[in-house]
Design a protein around this motif. Structure first.
Motif, PDB file in Angstrom:
ATOM      1  N   ALA A   1       0.827  -1.202   0.000  1.00 37.29           N
ATOM      2  CA  ALA A   1       0.000   0.000   0.000  1.00 37.29           C
ATOM      3  C   ALA A   1       0.864   1.256   0.000  1.00 37.29           C
ATOM      4  O   ALA A   1       0.537   2.251  -0.661  1.00 37.29           O
ATOM      5  CB  ALA A   1      -0.937  -0.001   1.211  1.00 37.29           C
ATOM      6  N   THR A   2       1.950   1.219   0.754  1.00 39.60           N
ATOM      7  CA  THR A   2       2.847   2.374   0.806  1.00 39.60           C
ATOM      8  C   THR A   2       3.384   2.706  -0.580  1.00 39.60           C
ATOM      9  O   THR A   2       3.373   3.868  -1.017  1.00 39.60           O
ATOM     10  CB  THR A   2       4.016   2.095   1.772  1.00 39.60           C
ATOM     11  OG1 THR A   2       3.497   1.811   3.068  1.00 39.60           O
ATOM     12  CG2 THR A   2       4.954   3.285   1.848  1.00 39.60           C
ATOM     13  N   VAL A   3       3.838   1.679  -1.288  1.00 40.33           N
ATOM     14  CA  VAL A   3       4.381   1.902  -2.626  1.00 40.33           C
ATOM     15  C   VAL A   3       3.282   2.336  -3.596  1.00 40.33           C
ATOM     16  O   VAL A   3       3.500   3.209  -4.449  1.00 40.33           O
ATOM     17  CB  VAL A   3       5.103   0.636  -3.128  1.00 40.33           C
ATOM     18  CG1 VAL A   3       5.412   0.734  -4.606  1.00 40.33           C
ATOM     19  CG2 VAL A   3       6.380   0.414  -2.341  1.00 40.33           C
ATOM     20  N   ASN A   4       2.092   1.742  -3.476  1.00 47.90           N
ATOM     21  CA  ASN A   4       0.994   2.160  -4.345  1.00 47.90           C
ATOM     22  C   ASN A   4       0.623   3.623  -4.114  1.00 47.90           C
ATOM     23  O   ASN A   4       0.303   4.360  -5.054  1.00 47.90           O
ATOM     24  CB  ASN A   4      -0.218   1.259  -4.137  1.00 47.90           C
ATOM     25  CG  ASN A   4      -0.057  -0.094  -4.804  1.00 47.90           C
ATOM     26  OD1 ASN A   4       0.672  -0.224  -5.795  1.00 47.90           O
ATOM     27  ND2 ASN A   4      -0.717  -1.116  -4.280  1.00 47.90           N
ATOM     28  N   GLN A   5       0.667   4.065  -2.852  1.00 45.65           N
ATOM     29  CA  GLN A   5       0.410   5.478  -2.562  1.00 45.65           C
ATOM     30  C   GLN A   5       1.514   6.350  -3.142  1.00 45.65           C
ATOM     31  O   GLN A   5       1.249   7.417  -3.710  1.00 45.65           O
ATOM     32  CB  GLN A   5       0.317   5.688  -1.056  1.00 45.65           C
ATOM     33  CG  GLN A   5       0.008   7.121  -0.640  1.00 45.65           C
ATOM     34  CD  GLN A   5      -1.456   7.472  -0.834  1.00 45.65           C
ATOM     35  OE1 GLN A   5      -2.254   7.267   0.049  1.00 45.65           O
ATOM     36  NE2 GLN A   5      -1.806   8.021  -1.989  1.00 45.65           N
ATOM     37  N   PHE A   6       2.766   5.912  -3.002  1.00 47.92           N
ATOM     38  CA  PHE A   6       3.879   6.654  -3.613  1.00 47.92           C
ATOM     39  C   PHE A   6       3.655   6.802  -5.117  1.00 47.92           C
ATOM     40  O   PHE A   6       3.859   7.879  -5.691  1.00 47.92           O
ATOM     41  CB  PHE A   6       5.208   5.921  -3.370  1.00 47.92           C
ATOM     42  CG  PHE A   6       5.752   6.024  -1.976  1.00 47.92           C
ATOM     43  CD1 PHE A   6       5.240   6.927  -1.055  1.00 47.92           C
ATOM     44  CD2 PHE A   6       6.811   5.213  -1.574  1.00 47.92           C
ATOM     45  CE1 PHE A   6       5.757   7.019   0.226  1.00 47.92           C
ATOM     46  CE2 PHE A   6       7.338   5.303  -0.292  1.00 47.92           C
ATOM     47  CZ  PHE A   6       6.813   6.203   0.610  1.00 47.92           C
ATOM     48  N   TRP A   7       3.277   5.683  -5.751  1.00 44.06           N
ATOM     49  CA  TRP A   7       3.094   5.706  -7.204  1.00 44.06           C
ATOM     50  C   TRP A   7       2.004   6.695  -7.603  1.00 44.06           C
ATOM     51  O   TRP A   7       2.187   7.498  -8.529  1.00 44.06           O
ATOM     52  CB  TRP A   7       2.751   4.315  -7.728  1.00 44.06           C
ATOM     53  CG  TRP A   7       2.384   4.352  -9.184  1.00 44.06           C
ATOM     54  CD1 TRP A   7       3.229   4.592 -10.233  1.00 44.06           C
ATOM     55  CD2 TRP A   7       1.078   4.207  -9.747  1.00 44.06           C
ATOM     56  NE1 TRP A   7       2.529   4.586 -11.421  1.00 44.06           N
ATOM     57  CE2 TRP A   7       1.211   4.348 -11.150  1.00 44.06           C
ATOM     58  CE3 TRP A   7      -0.179   3.947  -9.209  1.00 44.06           C
ATOM     59  CZ2 TRP A   7       0.122   4.262 -12.010  1.00 44.06           C
ATOM     60  CZ3 TRP A   7      -1.273   3.853 -10.064  1.00 44.06           C
ATOM     61  CH2 TRP A   7      -1.113   4.011 -11.450  1.00 44.06           C
ATOM     62  N   MET A   8       0.858   6.662  -6.909  1.00 48.57           N
ATOM     63  CA  MET A   8      -0.222   7.587  -7.239  1.00 48.57           C
ATOM     64  C   MET A   8       0.206   9.036  -7.031  1.00 48.57           C
ATOM     65  O   MET A   8      -0.112   9.917  -7.841  1.00 48.57           O
ATOM     66  CB  MET A   8      -1.464   7.265  -6.408  1.00 48.57           C
ATOM     67  CG  MET A   8      -2.171   5.987  -6.835  1.00 48.57           C
ATOM     68  SD  MET A   8      -3.735   5.682  -5.982  1.00 48.57           S
ATOM     69  CE  MET A   8      -3.158   4.867  -4.495  1.00 48.57           C
ATOM     70  N   MET A   9       0.941   9.280  -5.962  1.00 49.90           N
ATOM     71  CA  MET A   9       1.424  10.618  -5.657  1.00 49.90           C
ATOM     72  C   MET A   9       2.329  11.136  -6.772  1.00 49.90           C
ATOM     73  O   MET A   9       2.163  12.259  -7.278  1.00 49.90           O
ATOM     74  CB  MET A   9       2.195  10.559  -4.323  1.00 49.90           C
ATOM     75  CG  MET A   9       2.664  11.881  -3.783  1.00 49.90           C
ATOM     76  SD  MET A   9       3.668  11.610  -2.278  1.00 49.90           S
ATOM     77  CE  MET A   9       2.501  10.751  -1.235  1.00 49.90           C
ATOM     78  N   VAL A  10       3.285  10.319  -7.162  1.00 44.05           N
ATOM     79  CA  VAL A  10       4.230  10.688  -8.216  1.00 44.05           C
ATOM     80  C   VAL A  10       3.521  10.795  -9.565  1.00 44.05           C
ATOM     81  O   VAL A  10       3.779  11.723 -10.353  1.00 44.05           O
ATOM     82  CB  VAL A  10       5.375   9.654  -8.272  1.00 44.05           C
ATOM     83  CG1 VAL A  10       6.226   9.853  -9.508  1.00 44.05           C
ATOM     84  CG2 VAL A  10       6.216   9.737  -7.016  1.00 44.05           C
ATOM     85  N   ASN A  11       2.623   9.854  -9.827  1.00 43.29           N
ATOM     86  CA  ASN A  11       1.910   9.844 -11.101  1.00 43.29           C
ATOM     87  C   ASN A  11       1.065  11.109 -11.266  1.00 43.29           C
ATOM     88  O   ASN A  11       1.013  11.692 -12.355  1.00 43.29           O
ATOM     89  CB  ASN A  11       1.031   8.598 -11.178  1.00 43.29           C
ATOM     90  CG  ASN A  11       0.549   8.317 -12.581  1.00 43.29           C
ATOM     91  OD1 ASN A  11       1.343   8.023 -13.469  1.00 43.29           O
ATOM     92  ND2 ASN A  11      -0.759   8.416 -12.787  1.00 43.29           N
ATOM     93  N   ASP A  12       0.419  11.549 -10.202  1.00 44.00           N
ATOM     94  CA  ASP A  12      -0.389  12.768 -10.262  1.00 44.00           C
ATOM     95  C   ASP A  12       0.472  13.990 -10.548  1.00 44.00           C
ATOM     96  O   ASP A  12      -0.016  15.000 -11.073  1.00 44.00           O
ATOM     97  CB  ASP A  12      -1.144  12.972  -8.939  1.00 44.00           C
ATOM     98  CG  ASP A  12      -2.343  12.044  -8.808  1.00 44.00           C
ATOM     99  OD1 ASP A  12      -2.771  11.477  -9.824  1.00 44.00           O
ATOM    100  OD2 ASP A  12      -2.855  11.891  -7.676  1.00 44.00           O
ATOM    101  N   PHE A  13       1.744  13.916 -10.204  1.00 43.27           N
ATOM    102  CA  PHE A  13       2.668  15.030 -10.426  1.00 43.27           C
ATOM    103  C   PHE A  13       3.330  14.942 -11.800  1.00 43.27           C
ATOM    104  O   PHE A  13       4.148  15.788 -12.161  1.00 43.27           O
ATOM    105  CB  PHE A  13       3.734  15.042  -9.320  1.00 43.27           C
ATOM    106  CG  PHE A  13       4.401  16.359  -9.119  1.00 43.27           C
ATOM    107  CD1 PHE A  13       3.689  17.435  -8.585  1.00 43.27           C
ATOM    108  CD2 PHE A  13       5.726  16.550  -9.469  1.00 43.27           C
ATOM    109  CE1 PHE A  13       4.301  18.668  -8.398  1.00 43.27           C
ATOM    110  CE2 PHE A  13       6.350  17.775  -9.286  1.00 43.27           C
ATOM    111  CZ  PHE A  13       5.636  18.845  -8.749  1.00 43.27           C
ATOM    112  N   GLY A  14       2.968  13.900 -12.558  1.00 41.78           N
ATOM    113  CA  GLY A  14       3.485  13.769 -13.914  1.00 41.78           C
ATOM    114  C   GLY A  14       4.868  13.158 -14.023  1.00 41.78           C
ATOM    115  O   GLY A  14       5.538  13.295 -15.047  1.00 41.78           O
ATOM    116  N   LEU A  15       5.301  12.453 -12.967  1.00 38.94           N
ATOM    117  CA  LEU A  15       6.626  11.840 -12.969  1.00 38.94           C
ATOM    118  C   LEU A  15       6.515  10.321 -12.995  1.00 38.94           C
ATOM    119  O   LEU A  15       5.446   9.743 -12.765  1.00 38.94           O
ATOM    120  CB  LEU A  15       7.410  12.299 -11.736  1.00 38.94           C
ATOM    121  CG  LEU A  15       7.661  13.806 -11.625  1.00 38.94           C
ATOM    122  CD1 LEU A  15       8.359  14.131 -10.316  1.00 38.94           C
ATOM    123  CD2 LEU A  15       8.485  14.303 -12.818  1.00 38.94           C
TER     124      LEU A  15
END
Length: 405
Positions: A225-239
């Motif tokens: 879950a931690t990594v999935n949250q990281f991914w969504m966070m980064v993805n929303d920022f366009g990275l």
């Protein structure tokens, strides 16, 4: 003389009977014990699975199992049966029925007692009953009380399984075995059983062992879950999270266990996290947050696809419906949740998986030919080198082309 009375006066003819023995936990254990010289009976109410095993055909995929099964059957060291009377033929009973959660995400504490009561008339004084699957804390103690109520003198141990599907016949021999029991005699008997498989035994109290199993699966669920949250966070920022993760883990041992994002699913991780929450009076904020992140990942993915593609005019293909890569097990797979969310939004949704048996699935070639957009739902290795000119969504990082959506 009844069957039950006859059982009480005859010696044990088998070493081990595994209750639920033709499933993904019981069958590999039976194969492993039989391969070490014990005589094992697999008792299961699934007639199709029993027939398959007795015909020498594995009912599911497990590395190394096909090569073992036929030889053990021929030698008489392994046999499967739907006859509950088999329970009375062995000194050691291994029950692989665990504690499920119901539709309200509450532990169903009746599952294990019901499994024992179904074969209660065949239980015999002097047996050792080993509980093997994940248990809600206190189920070992309630099982001990149930056996007293049934009037049989049986030792009880809880020895949780720790295997990963597909690697069971390696890990049963390589991993340390947790053994717990209330009495020294039961503990010694359980330890003797599992020393057929491994020399490294870890001793706990039953309640400690029950929590150890729940902690293990919950830890993995929270980590995903931690990594999935990281991914969504980064993805929303366009990275691209894959680039960041590669930098974090490169030559840096304290981050070496950071996984890639992906669907955290299957029959254990979510269920056991909810059991742990129930154990602590639903005061488990971290566990519930992990559940919301992991279970919400398919919805997040659909929202990103809607922003990027015209889903209403797109035929979408989901590649892989197993809950993990290389598996034929679709239980609790979030690829099916993704499909369900896409059905009312996309022009068409086609799913494929070379391992999973499901009449709703179609061939990979058809998916590649007909679909406008492809999503990897399970990270099967075959998809890593997939050649296609269609957009391919790969949040797992399987193809090495980035994970930004």
């Amino acid at each position: 003389m009844t069957i039950a009375e006859r059982e009480q006066t005859t010696p044990f003819s088998r070493d081990v009977v595994i209750v639920g023995g033709c499933g993904r936990v019981g069958l590999p254990l039976g194969l492993a014990l039989a391969s070490r010289g014990l005589s094992v009976t697999l008792f299961d109410i699934n007639t199709a699975a029993v027939a398959s095993v007795n015909a020498g055909v594995m009912p599911f995929a497990e590395d190394g199992a096909d090569a073992l099964l036929g030889g053990l059957l021929a030698e008489g060291r392994l046999v499967a049966s739907t006859d509950a009377a088999a329970v009375g033929t062995a000194e050691i009973l291994v029950v692989v029925v665990g504690t499920p959660v119901d539709e309200h995400l509450s532990p169903d504490l009746a599952a294990v007692p019901q499994a024992i009561q179904r074969c209660a008339e065949h239980l015999r004084d002097g047996q050792l009953l080993v509980l093997r699957s994940t248990l809600y804390p206190g189920v070992t103690a309630s099982t001990e009380k149930l056996l007293v109520q049934l009037g049989v003198e049986i030792d009880v141990a809880f020895c949780p399984e720790r295997i990963a599907e597909g690697r069971a016949l390696t890990e049963l021999f390589d991993l340390p075995q947790i053994v717990s029991a209330r009495s020294d005699r039961a503990l010694g008997r359980a330890e003797k059983l599992f020393r057929h498989l491994t020399d490294e035994i870890v001793v706990l109290e039953p309640e400690e062992a029950e929590l150890a199993k729940l902690f293990t699966n919950t830890w993995r669920y929270v980590k995903f879950a931690t990594v999935n949250q990281f991914w969504m966070m980064v993805n929303d920022f366009g990275l691209d999270f894959a680039r960041i993760r590669n930098a974090i883990t490169h030559g840096y041992p304290r981050a070496a266990d950071m996984p890639m994002p992906g669907f955290a699913a299957g029959p254990c991780l979510f269920k056991d996290t909810m059991q742990l929450a129930a154990f602590h009076r639903n005061n488990f904020v971290l566990g519930h947050a992990a559940m919301m992140i992991n279970e919400g990942l398919p919805a997040y993915l659909v929202s990103r696809l809607e922003a990027r593609f015209d889903l209403a005019a797109s035929r979408v293909g989901i590649l892989g419906t197993a809950f993990k890569g290389g598996s034929d097990d679709p239980r609790e797979s979030l690829a099916y949740k993704l499909r369900k969310l896409l059905l009312p939004k996309a022009a068409q949704v086609l799913c494929t998986d070379r391992y999973v048996r499901d009449e709703r699935l179609v061939d990979l070639d058809r998916v590649l030919a007909e679909c406008d957009l492809l999503i990897i739902g399970a990270p099967h290795r075959e998809y890593a080198d997939l050649v296609t000119d269609r957009p391919l969504i790969d949040i797992w990082g399987l193809t090495g082309r980035g994970v930004r959506v």
